[in-house]
Every structure is written in C-alpha cells, then in structure tokens.
Design a protein around this motif. Structure first.
Motif, PDB file in Angstrom:
ATOM      1  N   MET A   1      -7.578   7.354   3.975  1.00 58.19           N
ATOM      2  CA  MET A   1      -6.776   7.367   5.192  1.00 58.19           C
ATOM      3  C   MET A   1      -6.955   6.021   5.890  1.00 58.19           C
ATOM      4  SD  MET A   1      -6.601  10.063   8.305  1.00 58.19           S
ATOM      5  CE  MET A   1      -5.708  11.083   7.191  1.00 58.19           C
ATOM      6  N   PRO A   3      -7.265   3.311   8.878  1.00 57.67           N
ATOM      7  CA  PRO A   3      -7.830   3.407  10.228  1.00 57.67           C
ATOM      8  C   PRO A   3      -6.779   3.606  11.308  1.00 57.67           C
ATOM      9  CG  PRO A   3      -8.800   1.563   9.031  1.00 57.67           C
ATOM     10  CD  PRO A   3      -7.677   2.103   8.194  1.00 57.67           C
ATOM     11  N   VAL A   6      -5.919   7.136  12.230  1.00 56.78           N
ATOM     12  CA  VAL A   6      -6.902   7.877  13.013  1.00 56.78           C
ATOM     13  C   VAL A   6      -7.019   7.306  14.417  1.00 56.78           C
ATOM     14  CG1 VAL A   6      -9.320   8.536  13.181  1.00 56.78           C
ATOM     15  CG2 VAL A   6      -8.209   8.494  10.954  1.00 56.78           C
ATOM     16  N   ASN A  40     -10.418  17.219  14.617  1.00 58.06           N
ATOM     17  CA  ASN A  40     -10.593  16.726  13.261  1.00 58.06           C
ATOM     18  C   ASN A  40     -11.719  15.710  13.371  1.00 58.06           C
ATOM     19  OD1 ASN A  40      -8.533  18.190  12.096  1.00 58.06           O
ATOM     20  ND2 ASN A  40      -7.022  16.567  12.344  1.00 58.06           N
ATOM     21  N   ILE A  41     -12.629  15.707  12.411  1.00 58.37           N
ATOM     22  CA  ILE A  41     -13.786  14.812  12.457  1.00 58.37           C
ATOM     23  C   ILE A  41     -13.655  13.808  11.319  1.00 58.37           C
ATOM     24  CG2 ILE A  41     -16.299  14.640  12.358  1.00 58.37           C
ATOM     25  CD1 ILE A  41     -16.349  17.629  13.240  1.00 58.37           C
ATOM     26  N   TYR A  42     -13.734  12.523  11.657  1.00 58.61           N
ATOM     27  CA  TYR A  42     -13.641  11.455  10.670  1.00 58.61           C
ATOM     28  C   TYR A  42     -14.945  10.661  10.673  1.00 58.61           C
ATOM     29  CZ  TYR A  42      -8.657  12.440  11.009  1.00 58.61           C
ATOM     30  OH  TYR A  42      -7.438  13.060  11.011  1.00 58.61           O
ATOM     31  N   ARG A  43     -15.385  10.250   9.481  1.00 57.36           N
ATOM     32  CA  ARG A  43     -16.602   9.445   9.362  1.00 57.36           C
ATOM     33  C   ARG A  43     -16.325   8.315   8.383  1.00 57.36           C
ATOM     34  NH1 ARG A  43     -21.608  10.646   5.967  1.00 57.36           N
ATOM     35  NH2 ARG A  43     -23.038   9.065   6.709  1.00 57.36           N
ATOM     36  N   ASN A  44     -16.724   7.099   8.749  1.00 57.99           N
ATOM     37  CA  ASN A  44     -16.512   5.964   7.845  1.00 57.99           C
ATOM     38  C   ASN A  44     -17.794   5.649   7.083  1.00 57.99           C
ATOM     39  OD1 ASN A  44     -18.141   4.439   9.575  1.00 57.99           O
ATOM     40  ND2 ASN A  44     -16.427   3.331  10.486  1.00 57.99           N
ATOM     41  N   ILE A  49     -18.428   7.965  13.682  1.00 58.66           N
ATOM     42  CA  ILE A  49     -17.701   9.229  13.712  1.00 58.66           C
ATOM     43  C   ILE A  49     -16.640   9.175  14.801  1.00 58.66           C
ATOM     44  CG2 ILE A  49     -17.907  11.699  14.181  1.00 58.66           C
ATOM     45  CD1 ILE A  49     -20.758  11.506  13.037  1.00 58.66           C
ATOM     46  N   ASP A  52     -11.078  13.535  16.740  1.00 58.08           N
ATOM     47  CA  ASP A  52      -9.669  13.450  17.089  1.00 58.08           C
ATOM     48  C   ASP A  52      -9.206  14.829  17.564  1.00 58.08           C
ATOM     49  OD1 ASP A  52      -7.148  12.342  17.372  1.00 58.08           O
ATOM     50  OD2 ASP A  52      -6.624  12.582  15.256  1.00 58.08           O
TER      51      ASP A  52
END
Length: 98
Positions: A1, A3, A6, A40-44, A49, A52
């Motif tokens: 996805m 950046p 997000v 929604n949880i995003y982690r790179n 973290i 969203d």
C-alpha cells in the motif's frame, strides 16, 4: 500500500511523549482517540504505527459503495441539492411500505 493511500494529512502533533505499553503490550490512548471507536492499523518497516479512523457500513448498504455508477449518481444528487437545484415533488409517504 502506498503511503499516500494511508496518510491523508501530514499535520501531526505530539499527543504523548515516551508512552510505554503495559505487560500485555497495551497503550492507553485516552483523549487522543477523540471519540473514534474503530481503526484500521498500519505499521511500516520502521515500526511506526498509524491509526486510521473508520466507520462501519451495514452490509445491506454496501452495494452502493461497490457500484461506482450508483455512488456517483447519489453524490451528484447531493451536490445538486446543496446547490439549490432540487425540486420539491411533495410527500412520497403514501408509497412507503411498513
């Protein structure tokens, strides 16, 4: 996805400094949530973290979001209504089924 998919706004501010999780790896977010109930949880790869905020759509209404043509039509109607381009056609209550 990507950046940009997000991060929709880059205007971040520090909410809490050096927050540490408890023994069960939980962090208290407290007032930072601002009344939001789901994310929604995003982690790179760096471990950063992003939470969203999301809202649920009932399954019976999901068809609209899965049909781009119908969604565009609804958005156009809402836009025209806010621009005062709608025409009052009276009540349709007699056509409603209970």
């Amino acid at each position: 996805m990507s950046p940009s998919a997000v991060i929709k706004n880059t205007d971040f501010c520090l909410v809490s400094e050096f927050a540490q999780p408890d023994a069960k790896k939980r962090l208290s977010l407290g007032e930072a949530l601002g009344g939001v109930r789901a994310f929604n949880i995003y982690r790179n790869t760096l471990g950063q973290i992003i939470l969203d905020p999301v809202k649920a759509v009932p399954a019976s209404e999901m068809w609209l979001y899965e049909n781009p043509q119908a969604l565009a039509s609804v958005k156009q109607g809402l836009r025209e209504s806010t621009e005062g381009k709608s025409v009052y056609r009276g009540s349709f209550a007699k056509h409603a089924k209970e």
